[in-house]
Design an enzyme around this catalytic site. Structure first.
Site, short mmCIF file in Angstrom:
data_model
loop_
_atom_site.label_atom_id
_atom_site.label_comp_id
_atom_site.label_asym_id
_atom_site.label_seq_id
_atom_site.Cartn_x
_atom_site.Cartn_y
_atom_site.Cartn_z
N ASN A 77 47.76 42.96 29.53
CA ASN A 77 47.39 42.80 30.92
C ASN A 77 46.13 43.57 31.30
OD1 ASN A 77 48.00 42.33 33.93
ND2 ASN A 77 48.02 44.57 33.77
N LYS A 89 37.55 36.20 29.92
CA LYS A 89 38.86 35.59 30.19
C LYS A 89 38.97 34.23 29.51
CE LYS A 89 40.96 38.75 32.59
NZ LYS A 89 42.05 39.52 31.95
N ASP A 149 47.77 52.83 30.32
CA ASP A 149 46.63 52.62 31.22
C ASP A 149 45.72 53.84 31.06
OD1 ASP A 149 45.01 52.13 33.71
OD2 ASP A 149 46.55 50.61 34.04
N ASP A 156 42.98 53.74 26.03
CA ASP A 156 41.83 52.87 26.23
C ASP A 156 41.97 51.74 25.22
OD1 ASP A 156 39.42 51.55 26.40
OD2 ASP A 156 38.18 53.30 25.90
N TYR A 175 33.07 38.54 33.10
CA TYR A 175 34.50 38.42 33.38
C TYR A 175 34.98 37.00 33.09
CZ TYR A 175 38.97 38.75 35.83
OH TYR A 175 40.30 38.73 36.14
#
Length: 248
Positions: free
Chosen positions: A84, A157, A38, A61, A153
């Site tokens: 994720n 996705k 992360d 990153d 977004y």
């Protein structure tokens, strides 16, 4: 159903909180060697603490292809990848004409490009062993519309779901499955907490009313779906999108 990942090495991105943390802890509990990454150092430290120090963490990153290649090259072979990392990067819904190029690219970098880069770096070792699992964490926004109204977004996705299906066909001959979990709204991180409170009591009630189970889920519900896709039980399942949303 007995699921065991002893002897497997797992990489979980976006593991500083929420879904990623729950997934990393679930793999660790089920015997895997877990690498959690992360950009949130404090959150990663908490994930490691909750894992009793058995989870190895590093800053990464995922939108930086060179960094991804170097990092995965240092820890490979990776047997299981869970893409994720994602989110809205602090953005809120705005009219299309107000969206800058930087705003658009920022969300695509972490939600779609990152999924591609991490998978790309991990696949050669999987091919060599004729076995691998890639599980992508998308969103109900990728199958319909985003509750946030953020165009990038929803688009990223949806693109991730398309990438899942494409890679499933490309990698299937090498014994690698690629599947996708599409969560519904779950209070799992600071962003979703903010969204929940911004709905107000009326909006919260309306959201719950549109869920068949009439309640919100939890990060462990997403982790459970990932455990199945990553297991031997799902060895003949690939290119699939599992909505974990309480029923719509």
């Amino acid at each position: 159903m007995n699921i065991d990942f002893s002897g497997k090495t797992v990489l979980v991105t976006g593991a500083a909180h929420g879904f990623g943390r729950a997934i990393a802890l679930a793999f660790q509990t089920n015997g895997a060697r877990v690498f959690a990454c992360d950009l949130n150092a404090e959150g990663l430290a908490e994930t490691a603490k909750l894992g009793g120090g058995a989870i190895e963490t590093f800053m990464l990153d995922v939108g930086n292809r060179d960094a991804v290649q170097n990092t995965i090259g240092a820890i490979e072979p990776v047997d299981i990848v869970v893409n994720n990392a994602g989110g809205v990067r602090g953005q809120v819904g705005r009219p299309i004409e107000e969206i800058s190029e930087g705003d658009w690219r920022s969300i695509f970098d972490v939600n779609l490009s990152g999924t591609f880069y991490v998978s790309q770096a991990a696949v050669p070792a999987m091919k060599a062993r004729k076995w691998g699992r890639i599980v992508n964490i998308s969103s109900g926004a990728g199958l319909g519309i985003s509750l946030t109204g953020i165009q990038a977004y929803a688009s990223a996705k949806a693109g991730q779901i398309g990438l899942t299906r494409q890679l499933a066909h490309e990698l299937g001959p090498f014994g690698i499955t690629v599947n996708n979990v599409a969560p519904g709204f779950i209070r799992s991180n600071p962003t979703t907490e903010q969204q929940w409170h911004a709905m107000g009591e009326e909006g919260q009630a309306r959201l719950l009313q549109n869920i068949a189970m009439k309640r919100l889920g939890a990060p462990d519900d997403i982790a459970n779906a990932v455990m199945f896709f990553a297991s031997e039980k799902a060895g003949w399942i690939t290119g699939q999108i599992l909505s974990v949303d309480g029923g719509k």
